[in-house]
Design a protein around this motif. Sequence first.
Motif, PDB file in Angstrom:
ATOM      1  N   GLY A  83      -3.323  11.067 -29.854  1.00  0.00           N
ATOM      2  CA  GLY A  83      -2.564  11.612 -30.781  1.00  0.00           C
ATOM      3  C   GLY A  83      -1.989  12.970 -30.616  1.00  0.00           C
ATOM      4  O   GLY A  83      -1.039  13.166 -30.838  1.00  0.00           O
ATOM      5  N   THR A 111      -3.369  19.590 -34.783  1.00  0.00           N
ATOM      6  CA  THR A 111      -1.843  19.847 -34.845  1.00  0.00           C
ATOM      7  C   THR A 111      -1.492  21.573 -35.158  1.00  0.00           C
ATOM      8  O   THR A 111      -0.789  21.961 -34.431  1.00  0.00           O
ATOM      9  CB  THR A 111      -1.213  18.900 -35.948  1.00  0.00           C
ATOM     10  N   ASN A 155      -4.459  15.556 -44.632  1.00  0.00           N
ATOM     11  CA  ASN A 155      -5.883  15.697 -44.272  1.00  0.00           C
ATOM     12  C   ASN A 155      -6.438  17.169 -44.203  1.00  0.00           C
ATOM     13  O   ASN A 155      -6.067  18.001 -43.525  1.00  0.00           O
ATOM     14  CB  ASN A 155      -5.820  15.298 -42.671  1.00  0.00           C
ATOM     15  N   ASP A 180       3.628  12.294 -39.475  1.00  0.00           N
ATOM     16  CA  ASP A 180       2.327  11.723 -38.946  1.00  0.00           C
ATOM     17  C   ASP A 180       1.653  10.897 -39.990  1.00  0.00           C
ATOM     18  O   ASP A 180       1.180  10.898 -40.820  1.00  0.00           O
ATOM     19  CB  ASP A 180       1.308  12.953 -38.570  1.00  0.00           C
ATOM     20  N   PHE A 183      -2.979   8.330 -41.391  1.00  0.00           N
ATOM     21  CA  PHE A 183      -3.692   8.074 -42.686  1.00  0.00           C
ATOM     22  C   PHE A 183      -3.118   6.809 -43.153  1.00  0.00           C
ATOM     23  O   PHE A 183      -3.904   5.910 -43.692  1.00  0.00           O
ATOM     24  CB  PHE A 183      -3.687   9.325 -43.542  1.00  0.00           C
ATOM     25  N   THR A 204      -6.114   6.235 -32.566  1.00  0.00           N
ATOM     26  CA  THR A 204      -7.618   6.535 -32.426  1.00  0.00           C
ATOM     27  C   THR A 204      -8.039   5.848 -33.639  1.00  0.00           C
ATOM     28  O   THR A 204      -9.423   5.543 -33.875  1.00  0.00           O
ATOM     29  CB  THR A 204      -8.076   8.062 -32.253  1.00  0.00           C
ATOM     30  N   LYS A 205      -7.262   6.010 -34.830  1.00  0.00           N
ATOM     31  CA  LYS A 205      -7.817   5.818 -36.234  1.00  0.00           C
ATOM     32  C   LYS A 205      -7.752   4.316 -36.722  1.00  0.00           C
ATOM     33  O   LYS A 205      -8.494   3.679 -36.031  1.00  0.00           O
ATOM     34  CB  LYS A 205      -7.152   6.900 -36.974  1.00  0.00           C
ATOM     35  N   VAL A 214      -9.534   6.182 -27.793  1.00  0.00           N
ATOM     36  CA  VAL A 214      -8.608   7.227 -28.061  1.00  0.00           C
ATOM     37  C   VAL A 214      -7.210   6.989 -27.519  1.00  0.00           C
ATOM     38  O   VAL A 214      -7.017   6.573 -26.581  1.00  0.00           O
ATOM     39  CB  VAL A 214      -9.073   8.583 -27.431  1.00  0.00           C
ATOM     40  N   GLY A 215      -6.188   7.063 -28.719  1.00  0.00           N
ATOM     41  CA  GLY A 215      -4.864   7.065 -28.178  1.00  0.00           C
ATOM     42  C   GLY A 215      -3.681   7.485 -29.232  1.00  0.00           C
ATOM     43  O   GLY A 215      -4.184   8.048 -30.479  1.00  0.00           O
ATOM     44  N   LEU A 334     -12.037   9.140 -38.225  1.00  0.00           N
ATOM     45  CA  LEU A 334     -11.891   8.222 -39.163  1.00  0.00           C
ATOM     46  C   LEU A 334     -10.999   6.811 -39.001  1.00  0.00           C
ATOM     47  O   LEU A 334     -10.685   6.758 -37.710  1.00  0.00           O
ATOM     48  CB  LEU A 334     -10.814   9.131 -40.148  1.00  0.00           C
TER      49      LEU A 334
END
Length: 385
Positions: A83, A111, A155, A180, A183, A204-205, A214-215, A334
């Motif tokens: 991300g 971020t 977040n 983004d 969520f 990733t979430k 992870v991505g 998460l």
Amino acid sequence: MTHDTSAFGFETRAIHAGQEPDPRTGAVIVPIYQTSTYAQDGVGGTREGDYEYSRTANPTRTALEQQLAALEGARHGLAFASGMAATDAVLRATLRPGDHLVLGNDAYGGTFRLIDKVLSQWGVEYTVADLADVEAVRAAARPGTKLIWCETPSNPLLGIADIPALAGVAHGVHARLVVDNTFATPYLQTPLALGADIVVHSTTKYLGGHSDVVGGAVLTNEDDLREQLFFLRNAAGAVPGAFDAWLTLRGAKTLAVRMERHCDNAERVAEALAAHPKVAQVYYPGMAGHAGHEVAAKQMRRFGGMVSFRHVDGEQAALDVASRTSLFILAESLGGIESLIEHPGRMTHASTAGSMLQVPADLLRLSVGIEDGRDLVEDLRRALG
Ligand SMILES: *Cc1c(COP(=O)(O)O)cnc(C)c1O
């Protein structure tokens, strides 16, 4: 190219977009093209659209990009190694020294760190604003503002920003609105359809959904921006490997059914916490008392799987709760099938200490998983004592 799946519903797109049976073998599932390079017909004979080298393009990654674009209703999708790599590419493709961006006051810690510690060294300036307050965002924008960077829900405080209103502010100063959407996921909210210019994901979430990869991804309808991002990714090299792309593609097929259960369980957990004497405040946009509830109800299908709350007895009591749960695993990240608990002030958001993005010390954040909701509520009750 894949056939057009845009007329289909979300669940159908998740399973079919970019994913025809393999033309050579008939394999129903997109193979993991575990190769770095591709045979060419002759020197300089590579045809447009052919594969040459896997930093530039890889068929498993292409399938993932078409799937994610179909889910967000975007013309273009680009997958990244994380991300943060996706975030970095968007910032570097759209900002030049002297440019300015507006950032939310509870942005993802990573971020904020990238903008505050890295981009600022290259002359990029930023202003922090409460994105739930449209007039505050308008006041923070100025000539030279090129981006408004938005997370909704945010977040860890689950703040809600009005996407169409922020798109109006951004476009009024010739800036782009980035959302983004990590969520909410495209199942609950599609920012491009609400006026945003760019969507960023940590896959990733929820998109990956199983805490095993992870991505990241960027989605947009702008052809020129897609070319710039593609060039930058190839030049800088932050690409996901074929197996990581495949895991994310596989995870995202079940996004709709997982999100429904995440939302069911989060609603249940939020209600139980709100009724508990040791809980001072619950942050969940699905609750009628949440400041962003009405805006969330307008732009989201449901309210997501993230719940945060404050302990009445302060930081140490919050830390004790985080160490006493057994189903809720103490961990960062998460969006996986399993439930997680964390202390943002000491963990995910430690880098925001002393800044305008600092989070309350008595705050705990839950990623509510898809276990039996009754077990989750019981686990929290026991940990709260
Ligand atoms: C995790 C996260 C990121 C960063 O993604 P990585 O895959 O960890 O690099 C960005 N934004 C949000 C909202 C996140 O939760």
